[in-house]
Design an enzyme around this catalytic site. Structure first.
Site, PDB file in Angstrom:
ATOM      1  N   ARG A 196      68.679  56.777  72.506  1.00 23.53           N
ATOM      2  CA  ARG A 196      68.137  57.395  73.734  1.00 23.53           C
ATOM      3  C   ARG A 196      69.091  58.481  74.239  1.00 23.53           C
ATOM      4  NH1 ARG A 196      63.884  56.963  72.432  1.00 23.53           N
ATOM      5  NH2 ARG A 196      64.850  56.095  70.581  1.00 23.53           N
ATOM      6  N   LYS A 200      58.412  64.001  66.364  1.00 22.94           N
ATOM      7  CA  LYS A 200      57.156  63.468  65.823  1.00 22.94           C
ATOM      8  C   LYS A 200      55.939  63.915  66.633  1.00 22.94           C
ATOM      9  CE  LYS A 200      57.141  58.958  68.140  1.00 22.94           C
ATOM     10  NZ  LYS A 200      55.935  59.087  68.955  1.00 22.94           N
ATOM     11  N   THR A 201      56.092  63.984  67.969  1.00 18.71           N
ATOM     12  CA  THR A 201      54.946  64.400  68.794  1.00 18.71           C
ATOM     13  C   THR A 201      54.549  65.831  68.443  1.00 18.71           C
ATOM     14  OG1 THR A 201      55.757  62.959  70.546  1.00 18.71           O
ATOM     15  CG2 THR A 201      54.052  64.519  71.154  1.00 18.71           C
ATOM     16  N   ASP A 217      49.850  57.283  65.963  1.00 12.94           N
ATOM     17  CA  ASP A 217      51.236  57.423  66.422  1.00 12.94           C
ATOM     18  C   ASP A 217      51.859  56.034  66.587  1.00 12.94           C
ATOM     19  OD1 ASP A 217      53.542  58.548  67.452  1.00 12.94           O
ATOM     20  OD2 ASP A 217      52.762  58.711  69.490  1.00 12.94           O
ATOM     21  N   GLU A 218      53.193  55.965  66.576  1.00  7.15           N
ATOM     22  CA  GLU A 218      53.922  54.688  66.758  1.00  7.15           C
ATOM     23  C   GLU A 218      53.356  53.613  65.824  1.00  7.15           C
ATOM     24  OE1 GLU A 218      56.545  54.721  68.305  1.00  7.15           O
ATOM     25  OE2 GLU A 218      56.491  55.915  70.133  1.00  7.15           O
ATOM     26  N   GLN A 269      62.548  51.523  64.561  1.00  6.88           N
ATOM     27  CA  GLN A 269      62.271  51.325  65.988  1.00  6.88           C
ATOM     28  C   GLN A 269      61.157  50.306  66.213  1.00  6.88           C
ATOM     29  OE1 GLN A 269      62.707  54.887  68.695  1.00  6.88           O
ATOM     30  NE2 GLN A 269      62.532  55.994  66.771  1.00  6.88           N
TER      31      GLN A 269
END
Length: 662
Positions: free
Chosen positions: A595, A30-31, A213-214, A244
Site C-alpha cells: 500500500r 491493472k485498472t 477484475d480481482e 493478494q
C-alpha cells in the site's frame, strides 16, 4: 489510445485470440489495462457497448472504471455497457429471469440484518455469536453451490446436521417473503443457467466479451457464473493477483487460477510486474516476503521510482508506546515534508487494535477516519424509509411491512400484528395479503381493522404512483403522508432529530438524482439501493489520517504507511494454523507493505495487556522473512546491525529543519 501503456500492458489490451489471464502485481496499473481494453474493444474492434461486461467486486471500483472509460471514449456512445459488481450483474439477470424459478421480478434483497432476524426467529432467539456462525456457514454453503439437501448429506456432526436443517427452513422463509440474500444474487442466476439453456443462450448472446477484475477473489459460484457466461466462445480476460488473495474466509478460492488453466487449455498468461506506486526498497521487502509462499506463477515487482527511504521496524515496549511513537513520527514527518494528513495510513490486522491509535491522534488534534464505520444505509432513519420503498416494490416483504407499519406508529399495535401474523402463517400468505382477507375483520375490533386496511390501501396507492410518476414527486408525497419529519422531532432530542432529518434529505436528494441519471422509477431504484453500501455523495476525500484493517485497505495506496501490531497471534492471526492459512496471512502482510508509495514502518510490541495481566509478545515470523540487510531496526529490542538513523540522514534532516525555521 494505447500510447501511455507499457509494452506488456499493450499486449494484454490487444490480445483477443482466446482466453487471457493478466497477473497484475500490486500497483501495476491493472485498472488502466481493463479500461483501455474496454475502450479498445469498442473503438478498434467494433464491439457494441451493450455486448461487453466488466465485472468487479466493489461499487467504488465499478464507478472508477465507468469514469475512466467515459474519458477514454469521449465523443463515443457508451450507452448500454455493463460495468458492475458480480452482485449487481446477478440482480440484473434475476430481475429478467426470476419467473423461471418461481420468483416475481420485484423480489426483495435482504441484508445481513434482515437475515439475522430470520435466523434468530428460526433458532428461538439464541446469542449473537450463534447467529453469526449460522450466517457464515450458510453463506459458505451457498458460495460452494450446495443445496440444503447436499449440506445435510455431507454433515459430519450433529451440529452440522442442525445447521443444514436450519438452512432448509431459512430458504423456505426467504421464498415465502419473495426475497433473496446476497449469496442468492449469484447462486440463483447460476441455477437458472444450469437448468434453463434458453436463458443461458440469451445472456451469452448479450455478452460477447467478458472482463473480470480481482479474479483471485472469486468463489466457486462466481467462477461458474463467469464460465457459463463465457461459454465455448471463451472471449474472456481475467485480471488478478495470486499474491493478494486474502478472502478465503469468505469462500474465495485461489484454486480458480489453476481451474482457468485446466478449463481453458489455450489460456494465455501475461504478467504485469512494473509497479508504478512504490519505491524499490518497499518492493524488495514485499518480493522477499512473498517468496516464502508456494506459487502457481512466479513474478517479481520492480519500479523506476528509485531506492527510496529505508523500511523501518520498530519494537515498542507496549501498545501505548507503539501508538505514541507512531503518532509522533507521523507528526514530525508531516512537518518536515509538508505533506497532507491524507498521505498517511495506520494499518492493522484486527479492528480492536485501532482504539489506542485513535486516542493518541485525538490527543494530538490530528484528524483521522476509521474504515468500516457505520454505512449510511445502516442508519435507523434510512432503514425506516427503505422499508417503505421495499414494501412498494414487494408487498410480500414481511420484515419491511412490520418496520413500515410501526415507524412512525399508525395505530397498529403488537396485538394487531400478532393476530395478523398468526392468520398469515395459517393461510401461508404474506402479512399484507392477510390484511385484506375477509376473515381478518372478524379477529380485530373495527378500529384496529380500519387502521390496518388504511395503511395497506395507502401502500397500494403509492405503489401505483411509484411505477409511473417521477421519483421526486413520489418521495416528497410519501414523506409528507407519513409525517416522518414531525415524528423524528417528537421522538428524539432536537439536535439528534436535525441530524437524522438532514440524513433523510441527503438520501432523498441522492435517490432523486440517481433515478433520473439511470432512468429508473422508484420501484427499480429499491433493488439498486439494496446493493449500495455507501452513498456516492458521501465519498468525498477529507484531509485525515486513514486508520484501516488490512482487508479494507486492499486496492488503496498511501504515501506513508505504518503497519502496526505485527506480532505472532495477531499477524499471523492466532487462529491460523494450517500452512494455507499462514500463507494467506503472509499475503495479507504483503498487501499492507504494497500500500506504501514512499515510506513504510512496521512495528510490534514486546508485551500486551491480556485482561489485567501483562503477556509477552513475539515479533511476527514475517519480520524475520524480510530482507534483513535492508531493514533499519529501532526501539526497545533493536536487533538489526544497521543504526536507526545514519549520520547522513541526520545531517539531511537537520538541514531541512533549519531551512524551514530559517
Amino acid at each position: 489510445m494505447l500510447s501511455k501503456l507499457n509494452p506488456t500492458q499493450r499486449e494484454a489490451v490487444k490480445h483477443l485470440g482466446g482466453p487471457l489471464l493478466v497477473l497484475a502485481g500490486a500497483g501495476s496499473g491493472k485498472t488502466g489495462v481493463i479500461t483501455h481494453k474496454l475502450a479498445y474493444l469498442i473503438e478498434q474492434c467494433g464491439y457494441a457497448p451493450r455486448n461487453i461486461a466488466a465485472i468487479t467486486f466493489t461499487n467504488k471500483a465499478a464507478n472508477e472504471m465507468r469514469e475512466r472509460v467515459g474519458k477514454l471514449l469521449a465523443g463515443h456512445d457508451t450507452k448500454g455497457i455493463t460495468i458492475s459488481t458480480f452482485h449487481a450483474l446477478g440482480m440484473q439477470i434475476l430481475r429478467e429471469e426470476a419467473p423461471l424459478i418461481g420468483y416475481k421480478k420485484q423480489f426483495s434483497i435482504f441484508d445481513s440484518g434482515d437475515t439475522a432476524k430470520i435466523i434468530s426467529e428460526l433458532l428461538g432467539v439464541p446469542d449473537k455469536q450463534d447467529i453469526r456462525i449460522a450466517q457464515s456457514v450458510i453463506s459458505n454453503w451457498k458460495s460452494a453451490l450446495l443445496t440444503p439437501e447436499q449440506a445435510a448429506s455431507q454433515a459430519e456432526s450433529e451440529g452440522d446436521q442442525r445447521l443444514a436443517l436450519l438452512y432448509a427452513r431459512y430458504q423456505e422463509t426467504l421464498r415465502a417473503y419473495q426475497a433473496v440474500d446476497f449469496d442468492d444474487l449469484i447462486r440463483l442466476p447460476v441455477e437458472i443457467f444450469q437448468t434453463r439453456p434458453e436463458a443461458l443462450l440469451r445472456w451469452q448472446h448479450r455478452f460477447r466479451y467478458l472482463l473480470v477484475d480481482e479474479y483471485q477473489d472469486t468463489n466457486d459460484c462466481q467462477y461458474l457464473m463467469m464460465k457459463l457466461l463465457a461459454g465455448t466462445r471463451a472471449a474472456l480476460t481475467a485480471v488478478g493477483d495470486d499474491d493478494q488473495a486474502i478472502y478465503a474466509w469468505r469462500g474465495a478460492s485461489t484454486a480458480n487460477l489453476s481451474n482457468l488453466q485446466s478449463d481453458y487449455p489455450s489460456l494465455r498468461v501475461i504478467k504485469l510486474e512494473q509497479n508504478y506506486r512504490s519505491s524499490q526498497r518497499i518492493l524488495q521487502t514485499a518480493n522477499h516476503l512473498i517468496r516464502n509462499n508456494t506459487k502457481l506463477f512466479e513474478k517479481t515487482l520492480w519500479s523506476e521510482h528509485g531506492p527510496g527511504e529505508a523500511v523501518r521496524v520498530l519494537a515498542a515496549k507496549e501498545e501505548e508506546n507503539e501508538a505514541e511513537s507512531v503518532v509522533l513520527r507521523l507528526s514530525a514527518h508531516k512537518f518536515e515534508h509538508r505533506t497532507r494528513f491524507s498521505d498517511y495510513a495506520i494499518l492493522y490486522r484486527s479492528n480492536h487494535l485501532s482504539r489506542v491509535f485513535e486516542e493518541q491522534l485525538r490527543a494530538q488534534n490530528i484528524p483521522y477516519t476509521v474504515s468500516g464505520g457505520t454505512s449510511f444505509f445502516e442508519r435507523a432513519e434510512i432503514k425506516d424509509l427503505v422499508a417503505y420503498l421495499r414494501l412498494l416494490a414487494n408487498p410480500d416483504d414481511d420484515p419491511a411491512f412490520i418496520r413500515a407499519i410501526t415507524t412512525p406508529k399508525r395505530g397498529v399495535g403488537n396485538s394487531t400484528l400478532e393476530k395478523l401474523a398468526a392468520h398469515a402463517a395459517a393461510r401461508n400468505v404474506s402479512l399484507f395479503e392477510a390484511a385484506f382477507e375477509s376473515t381478518m375483520a372478524d379477529q380485530l375490533n373495527p378500529r384496529q381493522h380500519e387502521d390496518l386496511v388504511t395503511f395497506c390501501n395507502f401502500i397500494n396507492r403509492m405503489q401505483a404512483r411509484a411505477e409511473k410518476e417521477p421519483c421526486p414527486e413520489v418521495m416528497s408525497d410519501l414523506l409528507t403522508a407519513i409525517d416522518y419529519e414531525g415524528w423524528l422531532f417528537d421522538s428524539h432530542e432536537p439536535r439528534q432529530a436535525e441530524t437524522k432529518w438532514g440524513n433523510v434529505q441527503d438520501f432523498v436528494g441522492w435517490i432523486n438524482r440517481k433515478s433520473e441519471a439511470d432512468e429508473k422509477n422508484l420501484i427499480a431504484m429499491t433493488q439498486t439501493i439494496a446493493l449500495l453500501n455507501l452513498l456516492e455523495s458521501r465519498e468525498q476525500e477529507v484531509d485525515a489520517v486513514s486508520l484501516s484493517t488490512l482487508h479494507a485497505a486492499k486496492g488503496l495506496e498511501f504515501g506513508h504507511v505504518f503497519l502496526v501490531g505485527v506480532e505472532e497471534g495477531i499477524l499471523p492471526h492466532e487462529r491460523s494454523e494450517a500452512p494455507e492459512q499462514i500463507e494467506e496471512e503472509r499475503r495479507l502482510m504483503y498487501v499492507g507493505i504494497t500500500r506504501a508509495r514512499r515510506s513504510l514502518q512496521i512495528s510490534y510490541c514486546t508485551r500486551r495487556k491480556r485482561g489485567k495481566e501483562w503477556a509477552a509478545c513475539e515479533p511476527s515470523r514475517f519480520i524475520a522473512e524480510l530482507p534483513q540487510g535492508e531493514i533499519v531496526y529501532s526501539g526497545v529490542a533493536a536487533t538489526g546491525s544497521t543504526p536507526a538513523v545514519s549520520k547522513e540522514e541526520g545531517m539531511d534532516k537537520l538541514a531541512r529543519l533549519k531551512a524551514m525555521l530559517g
